[in-house]
Design an enzyme around this catalytic site. Structure first.
Site, PDB file in Angstrom:
ATOM      1  N   MET A  30      24.564  77.339  -7.280  1.00 56.62           N
ATOM      2  CA  MET A  30      24.573  78.272  -6.055  1.00 56.62           C
ATOM      3  C   MET A  30      23.571  77.676  -5.179  1.00 56.62           C
ATOM      4  O   MET A  30      22.431  77.194  -5.908  1.00 56.62           O
ATOM      5  CB  MET A  30      24.236  79.629  -6.399  1.00 56.62           C
ATOM      6  CG  MET A  30      24.972  80.754  -7.100  1.00 56.62           C
ATOM      7  SD  MET A  30      24.211  82.352  -7.672  1.00 56.62           S
ATOM      8  CE  MET A  30      23.310  81.809  -8.985  1.00 56.62           C
ATOM      9  N   HIS A  31      23.812  77.643  -3.919  1.00 56.13           N
ATOM     10  CA  HIS A  31      22.770  77.151  -3.072  1.00 56.13           C
ATOM     11  C   HIS A  31      21.568  78.067  -2.957  1.00 56.13           C
ATOM     12  O   HIS A  31      22.025  79.377  -2.855  1.00 56.13           O
ATOM     13  CB  HIS A  31      23.708  76.851  -1.721  1.00 56.13           C
ATOM     14  CG  HIS A  31      24.508  75.734  -1.668  1.00 56.13           C
ATOM     15  ND1 HIS A  31      24.235  74.520  -1.975  1.00 56.13           N
ATOM     16  CD2 HIS A  31      25.791  75.991  -1.389  1.00 56.13           C
ATOM     17  CE1 HIS A  31      25.041  73.676  -1.924  1.00 56.13           C
ATOM     18  NE2 HIS A  31      26.365  74.566  -1.577  1.00 56.13           N
ATOM     19  N   TYR A 171      34.912  69.888  -0.356  1.00 58.15           N
ATOM     20  CA  TYR A 171      33.927  68.987  -0.087  1.00 58.15           C
ATOM     21  C   TYR A 171      34.497  67.446  -0.130  1.00 58.15           C
ATOM     22  O   TYR A 171      35.688  67.356  -0.506  1.00 58.15           O
ATOM     23  CB  TYR A 171      32.590  69.073  -0.866  1.00 58.15           C
ATOM     24  CG  TYR A 171      32.062  70.590  -0.524  1.00 58.15           C
ATOM     25  CD1 TYR A 171      31.231  70.717   0.535  1.00 58.15           C
ATOM     26  CD2 TYR A 171      31.885  71.480  -1.676  1.00 58.15           C
ATOM     27  CE1 TYR A 171      30.553  71.810   0.811  1.00 58.15           C
ATOM     28  CE2 TYR A 171      31.250  72.799  -1.576  1.00 58.15           C
ATOM     29  CZ  TYR A 171      30.802  72.836  -0.293  1.00 58.15           C
ATOM     30  OH  TYR A 171      30.009  74.135   0.165  1.00 58.15           O
ATOM     31  N   HIS A 257      36.486  76.127   1.517  1.00 64.28           N
ATOM     32  CA  HIS A 257      35.768  77.254   2.201  1.00 64.28           C
ATOM     33  C   HIS A 257      36.535  77.549   3.615  1.00 64.28           C
ATOM     34  O   HIS A 257      36.334  78.642   3.954  1.00 64.28           O
ATOM     35  CB  HIS A 257      34.433  76.502   2.591  1.00 64.28           C
ATOM     36  CG  HIS A 257      33.525  76.523   1.495  1.00 64.28           C
ATOM     37  ND1 HIS A 257      33.131  77.379   0.584  1.00 64.28           N
ATOM     38  CD2 HIS A 257      32.707  75.401   1.025  1.00 64.28           C
ATOM     39  CE1 HIS A 257      32.365  77.001  -0.259  1.00 64.28           C
ATOM     40  NE2 HIS A 257      32.013  75.654  -0.029  1.00 64.28           N
ATOM     41  N   ALA A 259      40.041  78.209   3.593  1.00 63.16           N
ATOM     42  CA  ALA A 259      41.075  79.096   3.162  1.00 63.16           C
ATOM     43  C   ALA A 259      40.985  80.551   3.679  1.00 63.16           C
ATOM     44  O   ALA A 259      39.742  80.962   3.673  1.00 63.16           O
ATOM     45  CB  ALA A 259      41.340  79.089   1.713  1.00 63.16           C
ATOM     46  N   GLN A 344      25.598  89.834   0.517  1.00 62.56           N
ATOM     47  CA  GLN A 344      24.508  90.373   1.649  1.00 62.56           C
ATOM     48  C   GLN A 344      23.205  89.612   1.535  1.00 62.56           C
ATOM     49  O   GLN A 344      22.684  89.110   2.463  1.00 62.56           O
ATOM     50  CB  GLN A 344      24.541  91.643   1.595  1.00 62.56           C
ATOM     51  CG  GLN A 344      25.584  92.414   2.200  1.00 62.56           C
ATOM     52  CD  GLN A 344      25.138  94.164   2.281  1.00 62.56           C
ATOM     53  OE1 GLN A 344      25.972  94.832   1.492  1.00 62.56           O
ATOM     54  NE2 GLN A 344      24.378  94.577   2.812  1.00 62.56           N
TER      55      GLN A 344
END
Length: 678
Positions: A30-31, A171, A257, A259, A344
């Protein structure tokens, strides 16, 4: 509670090349947005330490580019120099001190980079990026492969147990693999044998440079979900080649991303894509990992016990609860705070440059700010209101040793969450409410249901502090005829307290207006809970016979049980207040169900004919059997002044404090911070 041996497959050890992991759970990449902060790596160290202490088998970090070109556009998210490696020692030492293992994800964003010099296999602009990439020259391709190998060796120098090479989600490595983005005519393009050379050479050179004691995970898209993606046969061919090149684990990625199919949002059923990992598992001899929307230990156990994968990757669930593995192993199922897939506070934060945390666990990635300390002087505390603000304040205070009594006027806890659980895809909200209820009981809090509180009763109770979390009431707009029998509030619609007719006008197009509209048009639908129906609904070919795993058929327009018109006073596009990374899914849902949207509306009156409006200077009638009010909320503050007059120490939080843009993230954080401060 559950049995301590309820998950025998999930919690069994597994050999993964250079070492053995104690269980089959990976904390997925996870970034976080912390890498560029002055104290970011120290915060990341505490973040990962907590997850290692929680028992996860292997942690994979957020993506770090092997060079400047591959950076997503976030400062210092690179592993390219000895200085970079040294900076990361604080993270790896923390994880190893806690008995865990950690791998650095090496990710080159390619055409997804948001700086002004992106590169790719071919100069084809991504639909989610304004800047077209430059095509890498042959020499630059070779140099980039060497950069990946160097990053792998540097990760080992920095103390990492290995790396995950990111060959998924669209990527750079994926951009070489897929004909969608690789139009080259040299040895790196054309047939699959050439297109996959970039990936296999990265693995081969990384293995050669880092040695056999370095764990190499390769994340491969097992379902691209875009035109021009790989077929199932292609994916198996690439998998075998990656194994032969020296990878120890094949992790699965789902979708690019760009899609237009949700892969991790709330409408996705649990473990919806695990089936896509099985063909790869059947084709290779190294462990294969299933991923995406696996958020409960039950789903994870089924995936492994069912032979779909050898391991599971759970990412956001570790934001919600760092101890999910330890709790599952000890039989403490009720103690797990589940991810609700809202995005969120995690992805939505990251894409606006804010640090990642979690709506249901505001301590995530901020462990130093939210360390609970036992109360020096235990107090007697009343919490009025059992919505999310009240629940979080009550639980935090009770865990610190305060004597907490929670008063809830209704028959159910949860407030707005209790309403949202009726919306398609949001049933998991009920699990969050159950988590708070169970843990409040454990912490010794007293919960009084169907107990409206008043100032006299609270004053007589001898409480040291009173937390007012009475929430909100639906706002009733000033429209002539708003008291007409056809008019109902959104709680009445969502709970079924009042019937809803066939023709419906929804006043207000914020998040609640969208939720109510989806609730009405998707009533009875099962595509958000049934995997086969989900695939059919979104046009996914579970045989992956064609490119990208798409059926190629245009999704059929739904025939909803209600004809809905969604209206708002403001001009401009609909859905601007929805989540940055999930709003598009809700907009598609309304479009497919034929919901009419009208902006810039003036509401004139309501009568037997329906809702009379003015739009563009012209009068119009919206025929409606039911008109649902979603026009905002007003804070419930009736008790504030009487309590202040009584001289009672009062704290107002959540919707009672601020009803505008009703926000569960803010409510839970306010409640938690208050509970820590008392």
């Amino acid at each position: 509670m559950s049995s301590p041996n309820a998950y025998p497959c999930l919690l069994s050890p597994i050999d993964v090349g250079p070492f053995t992991l104690p269980n089959r759970v990976i904390m997925g990449s996870m970034h976080t947005g912390l890498e560029g902060d002055a104290d970011g790596l120290s915060r990341l160290a505490e973040f990962y330490r907590a997850r290692a202490e929680g028992g996860v088998g292997l942690i994979i970090t957020g993506g770090h580019s092997p060079n400047r070109d591959g950076n997503l556009g976030i400062p210092r998210e690179e592993m390219a120099t000895a200085e970079d490696a040294a900076r990361h020692r604080v993270i790896t030492s923390a994880v190893h001190d806690a008995g865990g293992r950690i791998a650095l994800q090496v990710l080159h964003a390619g055409r997804y980079s948001y700086h002004d010099h992106p590169v790719s296999a071919s100069p084809i602009r991504a639909p989610i990026n304004k800047t077209a990439p430059r095509e890498l020259t042959d020499a630059e391709v070779e140099a980039t492969i060497d950069d990946f190998a160097t990053a792998t060796a540097l990760a080992r120098d920095g103390g990492y147990d290995g790396v995950e090479l990111m060959g998924s989600e669209g990527y750079l490595i994926t951009q070489f693999l897929a004909s969608r983005t690789n139009h080259r005519e040299d040895e790196w393009g054309g047939p699959l044998e050439n297109r996959m050379r970039f990936a296999t050479e990265i693995v081969r050179r990384s293995r050669a440079k880092a040695g056999d004691d370095c764990l190499i995970v390769f994340r491969l898209s097992v379902l691209d979900l875009v035109e021009g993606g790989l077929s199932g046969d292609d994916i198996v061919t690439v998998s075998k080649a990656i194994e032969a090149a020296g990878a120890n684990i094949l992790n699965s990625g789902i979708g690019w991303h760009e899609a237009r199919i949700p892969t991790i949002a709330q409408p996705v059923p649990g473990a919806a894509f695990a089936w896509a990992a099985k063909p790869v598992k059947d084709a290779v001899g190294i462990p294969v990992v299933a991923s995406n929307r696996i958020h409960t230990p039950e789903d994870a156990e089924k995936v492994i016990a069912g032979g779909m994968a050898d391991m599971v990757s759970m990412a956001r669930p570790f934001l919600a609860d760092p101890d999910i593995v330890r709790k599952a192993a000890s039989g403490d199922r009720d103690g797990i705070n589940l991810c609700i897939a809202c995005n969120q506070a995690c992805l939505d934060h990251y894409f606006v440059g804010a640090a990642v945390t979690c709506l249901v666990n505001p301590a995530a990635a901020r462990e130093g700010e939210f360390t609970p300390v036992p109360a020096t002087i235990p107090k007697k505390i009343a919490v009025v209101g059992g919505g999310m603000a009240g629940l979080s304040a009550a639980l935090t205070a009770a865990r610190r040793g305060h004597a907490v009594t929670l008063f809830e006027a209704g028959a159910e806890l949860g407030g707005q969450f209790n309403l949202a659980k009726h919306v398609p895809g949001k049933a998991v909200f009920a699990d969050t409410i159950a988590y708070f209820r169970s843990n409040l009981d454990r912490a010794g809090a007293v919960i009084k249901m169907n107990s409206p509180a008043d100032a006299e009763m609270l004053k007589a109770g001898g409480f040291d502090d009173i937390i007012l979390a009475t929430g909100v009431a639906p706002r009733v707009p000033d429209i002539p005829g708003v008291d007409h029998p056809s008019v109902i509030t959104y709680p009445e619609a969502l709970t079924g307290a009042k019937p809803v007719g066939e023709r419906v006008a929804v006043i207000g197009a914020g998040g609640i207006g969208y939720d109510v509209s989806l609730f009405l048009v998707e009533a009875g639908s099962r595509h958000h809970v049934d995997i086969a129906e989900f695939n059919a609904h979104w046009g996914i070919d579970s045989s992956i016979a064609g490119e990208g795993g798409l059926t190629g058929e245009k999704p059929k327009r739904e025939t909803p049980p209600h004809k809905v018109t969604l209206l708002k006073r403001s001009e401009g596009p609909f859905g601007r207040s929805l989540g940055r990374t999930t709003g598009w899914v809700h907009r598609i849902g309304l479009q497919r169900n034929g919901v009419e949207t009208l902006a810039g509306v003036s509401y004139d009156r309501i009568d037997d004919d329906g809702l009379h409006i003015t739009l563009g200077g012209e009068s119009r009638v919206i025929p409606a059997d039911t008109i649902v009010l979603c026009a905002g909320q007003d804070s419930r503050t009736d008790l504030v002044q009487p309590l202040l007059d009584a001289g009672i120490k009062l704290h107002v939080i959540g919707g009672a404090k601020l009803a505008a843009e009703l926000d569960a993230k803010r409510a839970i954080e306010e409640g938690t911070r208050l509970g820590l401060s008392l």
